[in-house]
Design a protein around this motif. Sequence first.
Motif, PDB file in Angstrom:
ATOM      1  N   MET A  93       0.543  -1.633   0.116  1.00 50.34           N
ATOM      2  CA  MET A  93       0.532   0.071  -0.015  1.00 50.34           C
ATOM      3  C   MET A  93       0.694   1.071  -0.325  1.00 50.34           C
ATOM      4  N   VAL A  94       0.372   2.351  -1.387  1.00 42.50           N
ATOM      5  CA  VAL A  94       1.638   3.469  -0.649  1.00 42.50           C
ATOM      6  C   VAL A  94       1.005   4.501  -0.236  1.00 42.50           C
ATOM      7  N   ALA A  95       1.732   5.346   0.798  1.00 46.21           N
ATOM      8  CA  ALA A  95       0.963   6.246   1.371  1.00 46.21           C
ATOM      9  C   ALA A  95       0.609   7.207   0.788  1.00 46.21           C
ATOM     10  N   SER A  96      -0.486   8.124   1.267  1.00 45.33           N
ATOM     11  CA  SER A  96      -0.705   9.178   0.084  1.00 45.33           C
ATOM     12  C   SER A  96       0.463  10.370   0.656  1.00 45.33           C
ATOM     13  N   THR A  97       1.483  11.227  -0.993  1.00 45.74           N
ATOM     14  CA  THR A  97       1.786  12.361  -0.124  1.00 45.74           C
ATOM     15  C   THR A  97       1.618  13.284   0.011  1.00 45.74           C
ATOM     16  N   SER A  98       0.064  13.491  -0.512  1.00 43.34           N
ATOM     17  CA  SER A  98      -0.584  14.971  -0.038  1.00 43.34           C
ATOM     18  C   SER A  98      -0.576  15.209   1.088  1.00 43.34           C
ATOM     19  N   ARG A  99      -0.212  16.532   1.399  1.00 39.03           N
ATOM     20  CA  ARG A  99      -0.867  16.899   2.762  1.00 39.03           C
ATOM     21  C   ARG A  99      -1.626  18.675   2.830  1.00 39.03           C
ATOM     22  N   VAL A 100      -1.683  18.788   4.065  1.00 36.46           N
ATOM     23  CA  VAL A 100      -2.437  20.365   4.071  1.00 36.46           C
ATOM     24  C   VAL A 100      -1.339  21.142   4.234  1.00 36.46           C
ATOM     25  N   SER A 101      -0.811  22.154   4.148  1.00 35.12           N
ATOM     26  CA  SER A 101       0.121  23.249   3.950  1.00 35.12           C
ATOM     27  C   SER A 101      -0.509  24.456   5.113  1.00 35.12           C
ATOM     28  N   PRO A 102       0.433  24.546   6.375  1.00 33.01           N
ATOM     29  CA  PRO A 102      -0.145  25.464   7.428  1.00 33.01           C
ATOM     30  C   PRO A 102      -0.426  26.905   6.749  1.00 33.01           C
ATOM     31  N   ALA A 103      -0.912  27.674   6.869  1.00 30.44           N
ATOM     32  CA  ALA A 103      -1.348  28.643   6.311  1.00 30.44           C
ATOM     33  C   ALA A 103      -0.510  29.577   6.330  1.00 30.44           C
ATOM     34  N   PRO A 104      -0.038  30.267   5.883  1.00 31.84           N
ATOM     35  CA  PRO A 104       0.627  31.236   4.792  1.00 31.84           C
ATOM     36  C   PRO A 104       1.279  32.498   6.362  1.00 31.84           C
ATOM     37  N   ALA A 105       2.199  32.903   7.491  1.00 32.74           N
ATOM     38  CA  ALA A 105       2.441  33.253   7.826  1.00 32.74           C
ATOM     39  C   ALA A 105       2.507  35.049   7.300  1.00 32.74           C
ATOM     40  N   SER A 106       1.570  35.991   7.965  1.00 30.02           N
ATOM     41  CA  SER A 106       1.614  37.341   7.157  1.00 30.02           C
ATOM     42  C   SER A 106       2.690  38.144   6.946  1.00 30.02           C
ATOM     43  N   PRO A 107       2.716  38.627   5.774  1.00 27.42           N
ATOM     44  CA  PRO A 107       3.909  39.072   4.573  1.00 27.42           C
ATOM     45  C   PRO A 107       4.816  40.228   6.028  1.00 27.42           C
ATOM     46  N   LEU A 108       3.485  41.053   6.546  1.00 27.47           N
ATOM     47  CA  LEU A 108       4.140  41.816   7.613  1.00 27.47           C
ATOM     48  C   LEU A 108       5.038  41.236   8.167  1.00 27.47           C
ATOM     49  N   LEU A 109       4.943  39.811   8.749  1.00 24.68           N
ATOM     50  CA  LEU A 109       5.919  39.268  10.311  1.00 24.68           C
ATOM     51  C   LEU A 109       7.054  39.057   9.446  1.00 24.68           C
ATOM     52  N   ARG A 110       7.193  39.052   7.924  1.00 22.79           N
ATOM     53  CA  ARG A 110       8.269  37.824   7.829  1.00 22.79           C
ATOM     54  C   ARG A 110       8.931  39.544   7.325  1.00 22.79           C
ATOM     55  N   ARG A 111       8.645  40.338   6.877  1.00 24.02           N
ATOM     56  CA  ARG A 111       9.870  41.637   6.301  1.00 24.02           C
ATOM     57  C   ARG A 111       9.474  42.792   7.077  1.00 24.02           C
ATOM     58  N   ARG A 112      10.511  42.930   7.798  1.00 24.63           N
ATOM     59  CA  ARG A 112      10.692  44.179   9.029  1.00 24.63           C
ATOM     60  C   ARG A 112      10.296  45.479   7.754  1.00 24.63           C
ATOM     61  N   PRO A 113      11.301  45.769   6.883  1.00 23.46           N
ATOM     62  CA  PRO A 113      10.749  47.454   6.318  1.00 23.46           C
ATOM     63  C   PRO A 113       8.997  47.673   6.454  1.00 23.46           C
ATOM     64  N   ALA A 114       7.949  45.999   5.578  1.00 23.92           N
ATOM     65  CA  ALA A 114       6.867  46.011   5.176  1.00 23.92           C
ATOM     66  C   ALA A 114       6.599  46.636   6.647  1.00 23.92           C
ATOM     67  N   ALA A 115       6.768  45.899   8.154  1.00 22.17           N
ATOM     68  CA  ALA A 115       6.802  46.067   9.143  1.00 22.17           C
ATOM     69  C   ALA A 115       6.748  47.365   9.713  1.00 22.17           C
ATOM     70  N   LEU A 116       7.447  48.046   9.557  1.00 20.40           N
ATOM     71  CA  LEU A 116       8.303  49.193   9.404  1.00 20.40           C
ATOM     72  C   LEU A 116       7.105  50.090   9.062  1.00 20.40           C
ATOM     73  N   ALA A 117       6.846  49.782   7.952  1.00 24.23           N
ATOM     74  CA  ALA A 117       5.773  51.231   6.678  1.00 24.23           C
ATOM     75  C   ALA A 117       4.780  50.786   8.030  1.00 24.23           C
ATOM     76  N   ALA A 118       4.196  49.564   7.804  1.00 25.83           N
ATOM     77  CA  ALA A 118       2.782  49.480   9.367  1.00 25.83           C
ATOM     78  C   ALA A 118       2.578  50.239   9.677  1.00 25.83           C
ATOM     79  N   GLY A 119       3.499  50.210  10.504  1.00 23.49           N
ATOM     80  CA  GLY A 119       4.219  50.610  11.867  1.00 23.49           C
ATOM     81  C   GLY A 119       3.554  52.206  11.675  1.00 23.49           C
ATOM     82  N   ALA A 120       4.630  53.020  10.873  1.00 26.61           N
ATOM     83  CA  ALA A 120       3.826  54.231  10.744  1.00 26.61           C
ATOM     84  C   ALA A 120       2.888  54.140   9.651  1.00 26.61           C
ATOM     85  N   PHE A 121       1.937  53.320   8.635  1.00 27.35           N
ATOM     86  CA  PHE A 121       0.885  54.245   8.538  1.00 27.35           C
ATOM     87  C   PHE A 121      -0.150  54.129   9.695  1.00 27.35           C
TER      88      PHE A 121
END
Length: 245
Positions: free
Chosen positions: A1-29
Motif C-alpha cells: 500500500m502506497v502512503a499518500s504524499t498529499s498534505r495540508v499546508s499550514p496557513a502562510p505567515a503574514s508578509p508583514l511579519l516576515r519582512r521588517r521594512p513592511a512591518a516598519l511601513a505598517a507601523g508608520a501608517f
Amino acid sequence: MVASTSRVSPAPASPLLRRRPAALAAGAFLLLSVVHLAAHLAGAERLAEVTQWFVMPLLALVVWAATAGGRRSRLVRWTLVALGFSWLGDSAPDLSSGDASFLTMVGFFLLAQLAYAAAFWPRGGASLLRRPLLLVPYGIALGALVAVCAPHAGALLVPVMVYGVCLTVMAVLSTGVNRVAGVGGAIFLVSDALIALGAFVPGFEVPGPFSSGFWVMLTYLAGQALLVVGILRRDASQIEQTSVP
C-alpha cells in the motif's frame, strides 16, 4: 500500500511579519493614521490635511515592501495602482475648490475603484456573485443612497451614480479575495456613502460627539488597510501554493 504524499499546508505567515521594512511601513501608517484622526477630533484642519497626503503612500509602501524579492503578482500590481489613484483622490480637494474639486476627487477615486475591481476580477467566481441572495444588502444600500442623494445632486447625479455602481462592484468582488478583504471593501463602501450624504443631503451629520469627517476618515483608513491585509494574505497564499511540490 502506497502512503499518500498529499498534505495540508499550514496557513502562510503574514508578509508583514516576515519582512521588517513592511512591518516598519505598517507601523508608520498606523501612527500617521492615529495622528490624522486625532487632528480631526482636535479641529486641527491643517494637520489633518497634511497627514492625509501621506497615509496612502505609506500603505502602498507596505504592499511594495511586503512583496519585494520577485515579480509582483497581478493582484499586487493593480492594488498599487488603486492606492496611487486613492492618493491622488486624497490630494485633489487641496488643489481646487467647489464642484471642480469634488469631481476631481470622485474621478480619481473612480479610477481607484476600477483598479481594485481589475485586481479582484480573476477571483470573481469565489465572490458573492455566486450567492445572489447575499448581494441584496449591497443593492439596497446603493439604491437607498441614490434615492436620498438624488433630489439634491443636480448635475452631479450621473457621475455620482456611476461612481456608486463601481464602488459597489468593487466591494462585492473584494469578497472573492478572502473575508478580510471583503470586510475592507464593505467598510470602504460605508466611508464613501458618508461622503455622499454629507455632500448632497442638507444638514447631514453622523449622530454622536464626533464629526462626520472623523467617521469618513476612520472608515476610509480602516477599509483600505483591511483590503491591503486581505490582498497580502491572498498573495502570500498563492506563492505558498505554487512553491509546494
